[in-house]
Design a protein around this motif. Sequence first.
Motif, PDB file in Angstrom:
ATOM      1  N   ARG A  28       0.587  -1.230   0.017  1.00  0.00           N
ATOM      2  CA  ARG A  28      -0.129   0.109  -0.523  1.00  0.00           C
ATOM      3  C   ARG A  28       1.544   1.234   0.623  1.00  0.00           C
ATOM      4  O   ARG A  28       1.677   1.424   0.797  1.00  0.00           O
ATOM      5  N   PRO A  29       0.804   2.526  -0.611  1.00  0.00           N
ATOM      6  CA  PRO A  29       1.458   3.638  -0.685  1.00  0.00           C
ATOM      7  C   PRO A  29       1.525   4.098   0.974  1.00  0.00           C
ATOM      8  O   PRO A  29       0.870   3.945   2.150  1.00  0.00           O
ATOM      9  N   LEU A  31       1.463   6.753   2.481  1.00  0.00           N
ATOM     10  CA  LEU A  31       0.881   8.485   2.249  1.00  0.00           C
ATOM     11  C   LEU A  31       1.820   9.259   3.432  1.00  0.00           C
ATOM     12  O   LEU A  31       1.856  10.990   3.266  1.00  0.00           O
ATOM     13  N   GLU A  35       3.153  12.921   1.296  1.00  0.00           N
ATOM     14  CA  GLU A  35       3.030  13.743   2.034  1.00  0.00           C
ATOM     15  C   GLU A  35       3.949  15.028   2.539  1.00  0.00           C
ATOM     16  O   GLU A  35       4.021  15.607   2.083  1.00  0.00           O
ATOM     17  N   MET A  88      -4.027   6.144 -10.010  1.00  0.00           N
ATOM     18  CA  MET A  88      -3.527   6.526  -8.116  1.00  0.00           C
ATOM     19  C   MET A  88      -2.481   7.546  -7.610  1.00  0.00           C
ATOM     20  O   MET A  88      -3.184   8.210  -6.473  1.00  0.00           O
ATOM     21  N   HIS A  91      -3.655  11.266  -8.704  1.00  0.00           N
ATOM     22  CA  HIS A  91      -5.133  11.233  -7.036  1.00  0.00           C
ATOM     23  C   HIS A  91      -4.086  11.837  -5.792  1.00  0.00           C
ATOM     24  O   HIS A  91      -4.694  12.835  -5.401  1.00  0.00           O
ATOM     25  N   MET A  92      -3.680  10.448  -5.791  1.00  0.00           N
ATOM     26  CA  MET A  92      -2.712  11.520  -4.641  1.00  0.00           C
ATOM     27  C   MET A  92      -1.851  12.360  -4.293  1.00  0.00           C
ATOM     28  O   MET A  92      -1.782  13.307  -3.177  1.00  0.00           O
ATOM     29  N   TYR A  93      -1.175  13.092  -5.644  1.00  0.00           N
ATOM     30  CA  TYR A  93      -0.290  13.406  -6.120  1.00  0.00           C
ATOM     31  C   TYR A  93      -1.010  15.051  -6.154  1.00  0.00           C
ATOM     32  O   TYR A  93      -0.482  15.912  -5.429  1.00  0.00           O
ATOM     33  N   LYS A  95      -3.505  15.919  -5.073  1.00  0.00           N
ATOM     34  CA  LYS A  95      -4.530  15.822  -3.864  1.00  0.00           C
ATOM     35  C   LYS A  95      -3.615  16.275  -3.006  1.00  0.00           C
ATOM     36  O   LYS A  95      -3.487  18.207  -1.900  1.00  0.00           O
ATOM     37  N   PHE A  96      -2.056  15.958  -2.923  1.00  0.00           N
ATOM     38  CA  PHE A  96      -1.632  16.870  -1.447  1.00  0.00           C
ATOM     39  C   PHE A  96      -0.883  18.157  -1.636  1.00  0.00           C
ATOM     40  O   PHE A  96      -0.674  18.736  -1.417  1.00  0.00           O
TER      41      PHE A  96
END
Length: 374
Positions: A28-29, A31, A35, A88, A91-93, A95-96
Amino acid sequence: MSVERDFSRVGRVVVKVGSSSLIYPTGRPNLAQMENLVRQLADLHNQGRQVLLVTSGAIGVGVHRLGFARRPADLPETQAAAAVGQGMLMHMYEKFFAEYGVTTGQVLLTREDLADRRRFLNARNTMYALMRLGVVPVINENDTVAVEEIKFGDNDNLAALVAGLVDADLMILLSDIAGLYDADPRHYEQACLIDQVTEITPAMEDAAGGAGTGLGTGGMATKLQAARMAMHFGLVTVLARAGEKDVVRRVLAGEKLGTVFWPSGRLENKKRWIAYGSCVSGNIHVDGGAARALLQKGKSLLPSGITRVEGDFEMGNTVCIIGPDGVEIARGIVNYTAAEVDRIKGLQTGEIFRVLGHKDYDEVVHRNNMVLDA
Ligand code: GLU
């Protein structure tokens, strides 16, 4: 003697982060790490520096999401994992970065995009436009469509090419290892971290060994290749551990962290592409006299010193120039096709027209389109 690290004037920086630094052993990433990295990059951006992020992890994240126990051996499934994981990741980048008010843009490149001069320039224009617009480019290889034989395969080399492409001042390679050691620290407890490198020696390459962890494809070997390329381009590389607290900020502040590789030359942009971006289409073998003229006298390659031609290249392709001992001495853009070079090899330039019925150039490879020791 250790040279002081002063990065206060670094305006453009490429940061590359590896899969093992972005993904937990659970698949799993990570996070927190992601971040943390984004926060530091957003801060650099706020300082007015231009930041480009080269990120791995697409395949790793996708592999877990699709429920595979490990990276599939099958290429279409790996490409499917990259398609899922890249979305995915982005999306995470996004968002952060958005939390810090920074806009990101996804750039997916293939080896072919950079091998073709026109597409290479096009990629550069896009990258410049993104930076002009205040966007942080988030770059990865386009693993979903890249065919195995012509892949970069590792993001270390991709990061160095990108850094050369955008004329960055500094490249930071972040991974799960603290820097370059004089022996493999996974096997030798006494291995010492090397603070700075001005020349990559065969002993360093031996110590670097092969591939790294199971998730990424790079290891120390690809990091050394990337650092060597950057040294030749004329930009500084720092290799450091992604998990080190505030690593990017501290590297930029000139703290002695990881390993720094100082530039060994200053290759102009077009020659960067010739040496590392373009794909080689053939070889031209030359005699001792021609080898000396190229290496010691700064001359162009003329037909008279050519002894043999290999491959089926077109005018405008990149070729390797091989010395009499069989070792590559230069690389450059050729002005004639392989068949034409074969017909004019060994002749004086005055005879080119008689033999070919046309003559656009005296030189088979002009000095301005040639790079020594690529
Ligand atoms: N492009 C690959 C990915 O995103 C990683 C390549 C590498 O590990 O350097 O998964």
